[in-house]
Enzyme design. Structure first.
Site, PDB file in Angstrom:
ATOM      1  NE  ARG A 244      -3.879  -2.296   2.080  1.00  0.00           N
ATOM      2  CZ  ARG A 244      -4.739  -2.680   3.030  1.00  0.00           C
ATOM      3  NH1 ARG A 244      -4.791  -2.019   4.174  1.00  0.00           N
ATOM      4  NH2 ARG A 244      -5.536  -3.715   2.831  1.00  0.00           N
TER       5      ARG A 244
ATOM      6  CD  GLN B 216      -5.418  -8.188   6.260  1.00  0.00           C
ATOM      7  OE1 GLN B 216      -5.202  -7.124   6.815  1.00  0.00           O
ATOM      8  NE2 GLN B 216      -6.559  -8.438   5.642  1.00  0.00           N
TER       9      GLN B 216
ATOM     10  CG  ASP C 222     -12.759  -1.770  12.517  1.00  0.00           C
ATOM     11  OD1 ASP C 222     -12.774  -2.548  11.552  1.00  0.00           O
ATOM     12  OD2 ASP C 222     -12.921  -0.543  12.417  1.00  0.00           O
TER      13      ASP C 222
END
Length: 313
Positions: free
Chosen positions: A110, A125, A214
């Site tokens: 990213r 992840q 989250d």
């Protein structure tokens, strides 16, 4: 978020010991997660073809790293931002029954990230996805899944304490749930970004509509909240059509992923991602994500960290 330098930061593990602890943590977590959520491991792509709808746009402004494929007539490929859609396609391809699912290692680049204690160019992840029934598409099922994941994280925290007793546990026995609307009522003067990372009432790029959330921990080293996981119950075709209408992009219904969902070719599912480096950083009580992953950092940030006993890999 700018660089945080904790006062009087103490290195609790030497770099070589840290590497051993990271492996122990990752092995333990994915083994326990797969058993708890009934997940099988699969291999995931680093890049996908552009224009298929498989890659996520995140906030809509971030551009994926892309390149032409010489042996395919110059067709464009792009490094994944997320595997949310890809995983759901795999659930359907493998015909995985409700109550069972898959997990994989997701690696991404990213380039738009602002580099600091928690953000890196390199994203690693555990991505997971699980087939569910229509009756499972509710907040209670989402909370039940969150509790299962939290239990695994707590077990790993205890594992670290048993191996390194000077790294004492900080997590509470139970995880607390709070809705975005509750945060709005409590902190009406703050912006949505200041109150919470996501808004439960609006669609986002991962394909959730009102059933996402989250897992956020309080980091005692940095004295700041840390998001370790984002997850949710994925859209069905009705929600997808509403999402496309709200976002003003009905033409995306013609993309291969969207067509498959609208044609009932994909299973209903729940899924998410759990940051591996943030997970290791939090449980090993590190001050910078660069202490648990190898990446690229500005020279001035490397020097500033080194002056305060924060040694980036």
């Amino acid at each position: 978020m700018s660089l945080i330098i904790p006062p009087k930061y103490k290195l609790k593990l030497l770099p070589e010991t840290t590497e051993m602890a990271i492996k122990m943590l990752k092995d333990a977590f994915q083994e326990r997660l797969s058993k708890t959520l009934n997940l099988r491991r699969v291999t995931a792509p680093l890049f996908v073809l552009s224009g298929t709808g498989l890659n996520d746009d995140l906030n809509g402004s971030e551009r994926a790293v892309s390149f032409p494929i010489a042996d395919m007539g110059g067709r464009q490929a792009e490094v994944v931002h997320s595997l949310a859609k890809w995983k759901r396609v795999k659930l359907g391809a493998y015909d995985i029954a409700p109550g069972f699912g898959l997990y994989t290692d997701m690696n991404a680049i990213r380039t738009h990230e602002e580099l600091d204690n928690l953000h890196s160019l390199y994203v690693d992840q555990w991505d997971w996805e699980k087939t569910i029934t229509r009756e499972d598409r509710n907040v209670e099922y989402l909370k039940k899944t969150v509790k299962s994941i939290y239990k695994v994280i707590k077990e790993c925290e205890s594992l670290i304490y048993a191996e390194f007793p000077h790294i004492t546990p900080t997590l509470p026995d139970e995880i607390t749930f709070i809705h975005t609307e509750e945060l709005l009522q409590e902190y009406p003067r703050l912006s949505p970004k200041e109150r919470d990372y996501d808004d439960w009432t609006t669609p986002n790029s991962d394909g959730y509509l009102g059933l996402n959330g989250d897992i956020i921990f309080w980091d005692t080293v940095l004295e700041t909240p840390v998001e370790l996981s984002s997850m949710g119950i994925r859209v069905d075709k009705e929600a997808l059509l509403r999402q496309l209408d709200i976002c003003g992009c009905p033409e995306r219904a013609q993309l291969s992923f969207h067509r498959a969902l609208l044609n009932d070719e994909l299973p209903l599912s729940i899924g998410g991602g759990i940051g591996q480096s943030r997970f290791s950083m939090f449980l090993l009580q590190k001050a910078h994500i660069g202490e648990v992953q190898a990446s690229i950092w500005p020279e001035e940030q490397i020097a500033e960290c080194a002056r305060h006993n924060i040694h980036l890999l």
